[in-house]
Scaffold this motif. Structure first.
Motif, PDB file in Angstrom:
ATOM      1  N   TYR A  17      40.040  30.326  42.330  1.00  0.00           N
ATOM      2  CA  TYR A  17      39.233  30.712  41.211  1.00  0.00           C
ATOM      3  C   TYR A  17      38.713  32.225  41.330  1.00  0.00           C
ATOM      4  N   SER A  22      49.799  25.157  41.584  1.00  0.00           N
ATOM      5  CA  SER A  22      48.722  25.036  40.561  1.00  0.00           C
ATOM      6  C   SER A  22      48.735  26.370  39.882  1.00  0.00           C
ATOM      7  N   GLU A  71      36.071  20.560  37.379  1.00  0.00           N
ATOM      8  CA  GLU A  71      36.358  20.741  38.843  1.00  0.00           C
ATOM      9  C   GLU A  71      34.987  20.282  39.879  1.00  0.00           C
ATOM     10  N   ARG A 124      43.372  26.191  34.332  1.00  0.00           N
ATOM     11  CA  ARG A 124      44.321  25.902  35.862  1.00  0.00           C
ATOM     12  C   ARG A 124      45.329  24.912  35.140  1.00  0.00           C
ATOM     13  N   PHE A 176      46.850  29.523  38.004  1.00  0.00           N
ATOM     14  CA  PHE A 176      45.564  29.874  37.380  1.00  0.00           C
ATOM     15  C   PHE A 176      45.755  31.193  36.638  1.00  0.00           C
TER      16      PHE A 176
END
Length: 215
Positions: free
Chosen positions: A117, A23, A74, A101, A25
């Motif tokens: 995060y 993922s 989220e 994201r 960010f």
């Protein structure tokens, strides 16, 4: 925009990226002076990353103590609040952070999301250069040429910054002084020159100093 004599913010717009289990960010950070400016920045980031799964944000405006955040889909408490905490823990104000994201196919879990995060927001804020913004006086020190050497030496020894030096019939040093040091500075110049130099506060401005822990 903060009206305090001294506060902590960021110096510039910046970006940082973190990859966690595929993922991606992307933290985008910008100094802002109002909630309207923060919302405008958020809209711009949402437009830029319109294909992303989440555009989580938080911002803090010092005037009227405004702060907002959003998890943007989220799980509650895993995204917006960690980004807000990354701003508030070091005492930053007048700043907006948007963390985008792109999902990598692997679930991170609650703890993983909080870590990703908060870490990406923190890296973005570091890239934006945290500064202490202090209101200072601009003191014009006007003297004849015979005193220039003395004054220049004193300014250098004491670490004062001059915004400008004007050479005319006399020389005028435009010296940046913190508000609580101005009286002492004027007294020192007066003593050094036996009252022959004229000191006058002509303006005020905010001056940024890089936070020691962020150098």
């Amino acid at each position: 925009m903060s009206k305090k004599d001294c506060y902590k913010t960021v110096a510039r717009e910046a970006q940082a990226m973190l990859v966690e289990k595929k993922s991606k960010f992307i933290a985008n950070v910008k100094p802002v002076s109002s909630e309207a400016e923060a919302l405008e920045y958020l809209a711009a980031m949402r437009s830029r990353y319109s294909d992303a799964r989440h555009n989580v944000y938080a911002y803090v405006i010092d005037e009227n103590n405004i702060f907002r955040y959003s998890d943007d889909g989220e799980p509650g408490g895993t995204a917006g609040m960690p980004v807000l905490d990354a701003i508030r823990k070091p005492g930053l104000v007048d700043v907006a952070v948007v963390v985008t994201r792109y999902f990598g196919g692997t679930l991170l879990g609650t703890g993983g999301l909080v870590h990703a995060y908060s870490s990406s927001a923190r890296e973005g804020l570091l890239a934006a250069k945290p500064v202490i913004r202090e209101k200072c006086n601009i003191v014009d020190v006007k003297a004849d040429y015979t005193l220039v050497g003395k004054i220049q030496y004193m300014l250098g020894q004491d670490g004062y910054t001059t915004e400008d030096t004007v050479y005319e019939n006399d020389v005028t040093f435009k010296v940046i002084c913190s508000l609580d040091d101005t009286e002492r500075f004027v007294a020192k110049v007066t003593d050094l020159t036996s009252g022959r130099a004229e000191c006058k506060i002509t303006a005020q401005k905010y001056v940024d100093k890089i936070c020691k822990e962020e150098k």
